[in-house]
Design a protein around this motif. Structure first.
Motif, PDB file in Angstrom:
ATOM      1  N   GLY A   1      72.396  -1.617 -54.644  1.00 28.34           N
ATOM      2  CA  GLY A   1      71.448  -2.685 -54.943  1.00 28.34           C
ATOM      3  C   GLY A   1      71.045  -3.503 -53.742  1.00 28.34           C
ATOM      4  O   GLY A   1      70.090  -4.279 -53.822  1.00 28.34           O
ATOM      5  N   ARG A   2      71.753  -3.342 -52.626  1.00 32.06           N
ATOM      6  CA  ARG A   2      71.415  -4.075 -51.404  1.00 32.06           C
ATOM      7  C   ARG A   2      70.459  -3.247 -50.550  1.00 32.06           C
ATOM      8  O   ARG A   2      70.523  -2.021 -50.515  1.00 32.06           O
ATOM      9  CB  ARG A   2      72.677  -4.367 -50.579  1.00 32.06           C
ATOM     10  N   THR A   3      69.564  -3.898 -49.845  1.00 35.98           N
ATOM     11  CA  THR A   3      68.713  -3.216 -48.876  1.00 35.98           C
ATOM     12  C   THR A   3      69.551  -2.870 -47.652  1.00 35.98           C
ATOM     13  O   THR A   3      70.135  -3.759 -47.019  1.00 35.98           O
ATOM     14  CB  THR A   3      67.534  -4.110 -48.454  1.00 35.98           C
ATOM     15  N   VAL A   4      69.652  -1.586 -47.326  1.00 34.10           N
ATOM     16  CA  VAL A   4      70.421  -1.119 -46.170  1.00 34.10           C
ATOM     17  C   VAL A   4      69.477  -0.330 -45.266  1.00 34.10           C
ATOM     18  O   VAL A   4      68.939   0.698 -45.668  1.00 34.10           O
ATOM     19  CB  VAL A   4      71.615  -0.243 -46.594  1.00 34.10           C
ATOM     20  N   ILE A   5      69.260  -0.829 -44.064  1.00 36.56           N
ATOM     21  CA  ILE A   5      68.319  -0.227 -43.122  1.00 36.56           C
ATOM     22  C   ILE A   5      69.086   0.491 -42.022  1.00 36.56           C
ATOM     23  O   ILE A   5      69.953  -0.089 -41.370  1.00 36.56           O
ATOM     24  CB  ILE A   5      67.403  -1.301 -42.514  1.00 36.56           C
ATOM     25  N   ASP A   6      68.757   1.763 -41.829  1.00 39.13           N
ATOM     26  CA  ASP A   6      69.368   2.557 -40.768  1.00 39.13           C
ATOM     27  C   ASP A   6      68.656   2.249 -39.453  1.00 39.13           C
ATOM     28  O   ASP A   6      67.516   2.646 -39.247  1.00 39.13           O
ATOM     29  CB  ASP A   6      69.252   4.046 -41.113  1.00 39.13           C
ATOM     30  N   ALA A   7      69.335   1.524 -38.576  1.00 37.20           N
ATOM     31  CA  ALA A   7      68.736   1.149 -37.286  1.00 37.20           C
ATOM     32  C   ALA A   7      69.286   1.976 -36.137  1.00 37.20           C
ATOM     33  O   ALA A   7      69.028   1.674 -34.974  1.00 37.20           O
ATOM     34  CB  ALA A   7      68.978  -0.332 -37.015  1.00 37.20           C
ATOM     35  N   GLY A   8      70.066   3.011 -36.447  1.00 33.67           N
ATOM     36  CA  GLY A   8      70.627   3.822 -35.383  1.00 33.67           C
ATOM     37  C   GLY A   8      69.630   4.841 -34.861  1.00 33.67           C
ATOM     38  O   GLY A   8      68.631   5.161 -35.501  1.00 33.67           O
ATOM     39  N   LEU A   9      69.897   5.347 -33.681  1.00 29.56           N
ATOM     40  CA  LEU A   9      69.077   6.422 -33.146  1.00 29.56           C
ATOM     41  C   LEU A   9      69.271   7.673 -33.994  1.00 29.56           C
ATOM     42  O   LEU A   9      70.398   8.106 -34.217  1.00 29.56           O
ATOM     43  CB  LEU A   9      69.511   6.743 -31.720  1.00 29.56           C
ATOM     44  N   PRO A  10      68.207   8.302 -34.485  1.00 30.07           N
ATOM     45  CA  PRO A  10      68.371   9.583 -35.162  1.00 30.07           C
ATOM     46  C   PRO A  10      68.646  10.678 -34.133  1.00 30.07           C
ATOM     47  O   PRO A  10      68.166  10.595 -32.993  1.00 30.07           O
ATOM     48  CB  PRO A  10      67.007   9.795 -35.844  1.00 30.07           C
ATOM     49  N   PRO A  11      69.434  11.692 -34.487  1.00 32.27           N
ATOM     50  CA  PRO A  11      69.718  12.759 -33.517  1.00 32.27           C
ATOM     51  C   PRO A  11      68.471  13.374 -32.903  1.00 32.27           C
ATOM     52  O   PRO A  11      68.456  13.726 -31.721  1.00 32.27           O
ATOM     53  CB  PRO A  11      70.499  13.782 -34.351  1.00 32.27           C
ATOM     54  N   ARG A  12      67.391  13.505 -33.689  1.00 32.04           N
ATOM     55  CA  ARG A  12      66.175  14.142 -33.172  1.00 32.04           C
ATOM     56  C   ARG A  12      65.553  13.347 -32.015  1.00 32.04           C
ATOM     57  O   ARG A  12      64.761  13.896 -31.248  1.00 32.04           O
ATOM     58  CB  ARG A  12      65.146  14.300 -34.290  1.00 32.04           C
ATOM     59  N   ALA A  13      65.928  12.063 -31.892  1.00 35.81           N
ATOM     60  CA  ALA A  13      65.365  11.245 -30.817  1.00 35.81           C
ATOM     61  C   ALA A  13      65.983  11.548 -29.462  1.00 35.81           C
ATOM     62  O   ALA A  13      65.425  11.182 -28.426  1.00 35.81           O
ATOM     63  CB  ALA A  13      65.548   9.758 -31.138  1.00 35.81           C
ATOM     64  N   VAL A  14      67.129  12.220 -29.465  1.00 44.83           N
ATOM     65  CA  VAL A  14      67.823  12.458 -28.202  1.00 44.83           C
ATOM     66  C   VAL A  14      68.121  13.930 -27.935  1.00 44.83           C
ATOM     67  O   VAL A  14      68.495  14.288 -26.825  1.00 44.83           O
ATOM     68  CB  VAL A  14      69.144  11.665 -28.144  1.00 44.83           C
ATOM     69  N   MET A  15      67.984  14.789 -28.952  1.00 41.77           N
ATOM     70  CA  MET A  15      68.288  16.204 -28.766  1.00 41.77           C
ATOM     71  C   MET A  15      67.400  16.801 -27.670  1.00 41.77           C
ATOM     72  O   MET A  15      66.190  16.755 -27.737  1.00 41.77           O
ATOM     73  CB  MET A  15      68.076  16.966 -30.079  1.00 41.77           C
ATOM     74  N   ALA A  16      68.046  17.356 -26.639  1.00 46.10           N
ATOM     75  CA  ALA A  16      67.329  18.013 -25.535  1.00 46.10           C
ATOM     76  C   ALA A  16      66.331  17.090 -24.844  1.00 46.10           C
ATOM     77  O   ALA A  16      65.346  17.535 -24.275  1.00 46.10           O
ATOM     78  CB  ALA A  16      66.617  19.270 -26.029  1.00 46.10           C
ATOM     79  N   THR A  17      66.589  15.779 -24.905  1.00 41.69           N
ATOM     80  CA  THR A  17      65.695  14.811 -24.258  1.00 41.69           C
ATOM     81  C   THR A  17      66.188  14.507 -22.843  1.00 41.69           C
ATOM     82  O   THR A  17      67.322  14.064 -22.675  1.00 41.69           O
ATOM     83  CB  THR A  17      65.644  13.496 -25.062  1.00 41.69           C
ATOM     84  N   PRO A  18      65.377  14.742 -21.823  1.00 42.51           N
ATOM     85  CA  PRO A  18      65.797  14.430 -20.461  1.00 42.51           C
ATOM     86  C   PRO A  18      66.155  12.952 -20.325  1.00 42.51           C
ATOM     87  O   PRO A  18      65.423  12.086 -20.778  1.00 42.51           O
ATOM     88  CB  PRO A  18      64.554  14.780 -19.616  1.00 42.51           C
ATOM     89  N   GLY A  19      67.291  12.680 -19.728  1.00 39.82           N
ATOM     90  CA  GLY A  19      67.703  11.296 -19.513  1.00 39.82           C
ATOM     91  C   GLY A  19      68.596  10.736 -20.598  1.00 39.82           C
ATOM     92  O   GLY A  19      69.199   9.680 -20.412  1.00 39.82           O
TER      93      GLY A  19
END
Length: 345
Positions: A242-260
């Motif tokens: 019943g509570r609003t829960v917002i996922d603010a973490g980095l999703p894996p797709r944002a960093v997979m094979a990302t230079p840097g």
């Protein structure tokens, strides 16, 4: 190394007991005696970069993460593979000599020598496997905290300017007029957000444990890119129906094979754990495969200025979710983090 006081270039024998032979003053860190090769001057250089020229305060863990060498996703070699590259010569030689010894008359010495070489290979591979296991289960930042809290403070009397220690266990920070709760299990990041007054500015109650969150407020969950981090969001929603829960973490797709992206490879999660994450429907197959290999990106590895800006943006949007349902659904579906480009923007 360079003396942090008189700037004399010192050989190892010229700095006994971390004391400069020139000015006779004692410094905190000697690069010869710690695994990260840290010195007082390197600490100050890292601080200048990570605090945005002194504008921000950072945690000990964030400073330590800046000192770690980076690992490129997909290009990391295990200790076993590295050992194989070094030991294939004695293995091949041992096999050849062993075969000659077993097939020739009066060549028992060859057989024994070949057997010894093969045994060396087996022992080397076993030692490499055990070393890899220890590396995967050891926190690379565990020694850095001791360097600063013990060695640095023993010489200078306190942590370096602009550095704060971890958020106390069990603590909840609730500023006046708090209307949003933020759950972050990383105590270094929780301390960083409070120290930079983000919580006071936006009325955010900060906690590191689900059962310590204030009631009724919408919850922002800030976590590492990892299998446990992805699980935290699911567990929080289960624990707070019943509570609003917002996922603010980095999703894996944002960093997979990302230079840097400073990804590190640790222990592989259990297969049933990855299957359970897949059943949640929140991750793609590619993301699940990446997590199953043990890849992670810790929040402490994100540039502090970038992290603070992203969390601030998330909190501002979370405030909007308390007003209209369409906005709430949009906020819950969108990841607020994007990985910085190579220029660090």
């Amino acid at each position: 190394m360079i003396c942090p006081f008189c700037e004399k270039n010192l050989l190892y024998r010229e700095r006994p007991n971390r004391t400069c032979s020139g000015c006779k003053r004692r410094f905190a860190l000697d690069p010869k005696t710690n695994s990260l090769r840290m010195s007082d001057l390197r600490i100050r250089r890292l601080l200048q970069k990570r605090t945005d020229g002194g504008r921000l305060k950072i945690s000990v863990k964030q400073l330590g993460a800046a000192a770690l060498p980076r690992t490129v996703p997909g290009k990391s070699r295990s200790p076993v593979v590295e050992a194989l590259g070094c030991l294939w010569v004695p293995l091949l030689t041992g096999i050849v000599v062993l075969i000659i010894g077993l097939n020739a008359e009066d060549a028992g010495g060859f057989a024994i020598f070949g057997g010894i070489l093969v045994l060396i290979f087996i022992i080397g591979m076993f030692a490499a496997a055990m070393s890899g296991r220890r590396q995967r289960t050891t926190d690379p930042l565990s020694g850095f905290h001791s360097l600063l809290v013990n060695d640095w403070t023993a010489v200078y009397g306190s942590l370096p300017p602009g550095v704060v220690d971890d958020f106390p266990l069990g603590r909840v920070y609730v500023p006046e007029g708090a209307r949003i709760a933020l759950l972050c299990p990383d105590r270094g990041i929780a301390a960083f957000l409070v120290a930079n007054e983000m919580a006071d500015r936006y009325g955010v109650a900060v906690a590191t444990e689900i059962d310590r969150l204030p009631e009724e407020m919408p919850v922002v969950v800030l976590h590492d890119v990892s299998a446990p981090g992805c699980r935290l969001v699911i567990r929080t929603r289960e624990a707070l129906p019943g509570r609003t829960v917002i996922d603010a973490g980095l999703p894996p797709r944002a960093v997979m094979a990302t230079p840097g992206a400073p990804a590190r490879r640790g222990a592989k999660p259990a297969a049933d754990f990855i299957q359970w994450l897949g059943e949640s429907g929140t991750l793609t197959k590619a993301e699940l495969d990446w997590l199953a290999k043990g890849w992670t990106v810790s929040l402490v590895a994100v540039r502090p200025a970038k992290l603070l800006a992203a969390v601030t943006k998330t909190v501002e949007r979370a405030a909007a979710t308390t007003r209209t349902d369409p906005e709430r659904r949009k906020a819950e579906a969108v990841g607020f983090f994007t990985w910085p480009d190579e220029a660090g923007r």
